[in-house]
Motif scaffolding. Structure first.
Motif, PDB file in Angstrom:
ATOM      1  N   GLY A 371       0.336 -14.279  -4.406  1.00  0.00           N
ATOM      2  CA  GLY A 371      -0.241 -13.111  -5.054  1.00  0.00           C
ATOM      3  C   GLY A 371      -1.476 -12.614  -4.332  1.00  0.00           C
ATOM      4  O   GLY A 371      -1.677 -11.403  -4.166  1.00  0.00           O
ATOM      5  N   GLY A 372      -2.323 -13.552  -3.876  1.00  0.00           N
ATOM      6  CA  GLY A 372      -3.500 -13.160  -3.103  1.00  0.00           C
ATOM      7  C   GLY A 372      -3.139 -12.494  -1.792  1.00  0.00           C
ATOM      8  O   GLY A 372      -3.770 -11.503  -1.386  1.00  0.00           O
ATOM      9  N   VAL A 373      -2.122 -13.013  -1.120  1.00  0.00           N
ATOM     10  CA  VAL A 373      -1.664 -12.418   0.139  1.00  0.00           C
ATOM     11  C   VAL A 373      -1.122 -11.015  -0.104  1.00  0.00           C
ATOM     12  O   VAL A 373      -1.427 -10.074   0.642  1.00  0.00           O
ATOM     13  CB  VAL A 373      -0.596 -13.309   0.795  1.00  0.00           C
ATOM     14  CG1 VAL A 373       0.107 -12.575   1.939  1.00  0.00           C
ATOM     15  CG2 VAL A 373      -1.224 -14.593   1.308  1.00  0.00           C
ATOM     16  N   MET A 374      -0.313 -10.846  -1.140  1.00  0.00           N
ATOM     17  CA  MET A 374       0.236  -9.527  -1.453  1.00  0.00           C
ATOM     18  C   MET A 374      -0.861  -8.530  -1.767  1.00  0.00           C
ATOM     19  O   MET A 374      -0.807  -7.371  -1.338  1.00  0.00           O
ATOM     20  CB  MET A 374       1.205  -9.635  -2.638  1.00  0.00           C
ATOM     21  CG  MET A 374       2.499 -10.350  -2.328  1.00  0.00           C
ATOM     22  SD  MET A 374       3.549 -10.543  -3.801  1.00  0.00           S
ATOM     23  CE  MET A 374       3.765  -8.837  -4.289  1.00  0.00           C
ATOM     24  N   LEU A 375      -1.882  -8.962  -2.502  1.00  0.00           N
ATOM     25  CA  LEU A 375      -3.010  -8.087  -2.824  1.00  0.00           C
ATOM     26  C   LEU A 375      -3.757  -7.684  -1.562  1.00  0.00           C
ATOM     27  O   LEU A 375      -4.101  -6.509  -1.370  1.00  0.00           O
ATOM     28  CB  LEU A 375      -3.947  -8.783  -3.802  1.00  0.00           C
ATOM     29  CG  LEU A 375      -5.210  -8.004  -4.207  1.00  0.00           C
ATOM     30  CD1 LEU A 375      -4.822  -6.688  -4.880  1.00  0.00           C
ATOM     31  CD2 LEU A 375      -6.080  -8.853  -5.124  1.00  0.00           C
ATOM     32  N   ALA A 376      -4.014  -8.659  -0.681  1.00  0.00           N
ATOM     33  CA  ALA A 376      -4.725  -8.356   0.565  1.00  0.00           C
ATOM     34  C   ALA A 376      -3.931  -7.398   1.437  1.00  0.00           C
ATOM     35  O   ALA A 376      -4.491  -6.453   2.016  1.00  0.00           O
ATOM     36  CB  ALA A 376      -5.007  -9.659   1.319  1.00  0.00           C
TER      37      ALA A 376
END
Length: 392
Positions: A371-376
């Motif tokens: 989720g953090g990667v997708m947000l970034a």
């Protein structure tokens, strides 16, 4: 804010879908047959794994469940893909792992490359399940090699992992064969008075998935995006696990690739929404199984009969939700997998919740990092678009 709104909306939709599915609990012959096949496959997988004294009984049980489909031909095809992918992935990990396991500067990026390639080919290829299993197995064996520090020990681990998958897959094929050929033989001996065509489970969902096919350019672009996100997430997970010895790495990797594996019909435009839906439903299913399983586990008193009975009931319930039409299918599937993780212990039946909690924490860790990667990636793409518009 937009991502938070999407996440909240998707979570609410998943909960309502699960509520509708439970409220409309309508057993049918087709759904009952599928659930019965899955239960028998899991039970047979556990029995065979215990007889053969395999190291990770739960992996065989999950294989027995994951391969089972609503049609015999689909189950056989999925079984072949799982075995082929596992064998190739185990061979790659056994060869590459000992060579790079003690070199983190090479080891961590290599895991990212394996995960990225697996996610890319798991979307849009002719054998997506084989690519997913091959990538997951290669990641597991390669990572394990850095702790085993031995070519022989890594090869043994890879062989055991392949054996566990093959035992569960064999159990599934045997059960599916009995349910497929048994009625045929019976009808030859005693033809039915009225012919009927059974309704396929999930037929509407399959039609939705294949109704829209992406263009080659869109498909390639989205496959690259999914592969890149998988690579970044696995690099972060591998680095955190390598230096901080975080548990549950195997399940975090499985989660990363499984969530990013989408049917062709959902690769048309933006892939973010279907991925968020899978993430939310995966978390919901795992948490529900964790709560129910942890509440029931202390009541088993190390009695195999009770363990097997409750395990069968949990698999049956999960399969019933999975084969429903209310939009909570993935919740049911993930509930079943997580429930198996709770009740099928390594080597023996036990009431120790620690192994299951570690595996469930790995699933949640994989969701959070992905989720953090997708947000970034989303923020970076938005800023790049703003800069391009400003220059124009």
């Amino acid at each position: 804010m937009a991502l938070a709104h999407t996440l909240l909306h998707t979570t609410r939709a998943a909960m309502f879908a699960l509520g509708r599915e439970l409220a409309a609990w309508k057993p049918s012959r087709a759904r009952g047959t599928f659930a019965t096949e899955a239960v028998l496959s899991v039970v047979l997988s556990v029995v065979l794994a215990n007889v053969l004294h395999l190291s990770y009984t739960w992996w065989a049980a999950i294989s027995g469940f994951a391969v089972m489909q609503t049609s015999f031909s689909s189950s056989v095809e999925r079984a072949a893909h799982r075995v082929i992918g596992t064998l190739l992935g185990a061979a790659l990990g056994a060869l590459a792992g000992p060579l790079i396991g003690d070199r983190p500067w090479l080891f961590v990026p290599a895991l990212g490359v394996i995960g990225g390639v697996a996610a890319y080919y798991a979307n849009g290829s002719k054998a997506p399940y084989a690519w997913m299993l091959g990538g997951v197995t290669a990641l597991m064996v390669t990572y394990e090699a850095h702790m085993l520090s031995s070519l022989e020990a890594t090869a043994v681990f890879a062989a055991l992992r392949a054996a566990e998958v093959m035992v569960g897959t064999l159990a599934c094929v045997l059960v599916a064969s009995v349910f497929h050929f048994g009625p045929q033989w019976y009808r030859r001996l005693r033809p039915p008075p009225v012919s009927a065509t059974p309704l396929a489970i999930g037929e509407g969902a399959a039609a939705l998935q294949t109704s829209a096919q992406p263009s080659p350019d869109v498909l390639h672009r989205n496959r690259l995006l999914l592969g890149g996100q998988a690579a970044l997430a696995i690099v972060l997970l591998a680095a955190l696990t390598y230096w901080f010895d975080m548990p549950g790495f195997a399940q975090a990797m499985v989660t990363t690739i499984a969530v990013l594996m989408l049917p062709a019909g959902k690769l048309v435009d933006s892939t973010r929404q279907p991925i968020i839906e899978k993430m939310v439903q995966r978390v919901a299913g795992c948490l529900l199984a964790g709560v129910v399983g942890m509440a029931l586990l202390p009541l088993m008193h190390d009695q195999p009969v009770w363990h097997m009975l409750v395990l069968s009931l949990g698999v049956w319930a999960g399969c019933h939700v999975q084969s429903g039409q209310e939009g909570a299918s993935y919740v049911g599937r993930q509930f079943t997998i997580a429930f198996i993780m709770v009740f099928v212990q390594d080597h023996h039946w036990a009431n120790d919740p620690a192994p299951a909690l570690m595996r469930l924490s790995g699933i949640l860790a994989g969701i959070l990092v992905l989720g953090g990667v997708m947000l970034a990636v989303s923020v970076a793409a938005h800023r790049r678009g703003q800069v391009g518009a400003h220059h124009e």
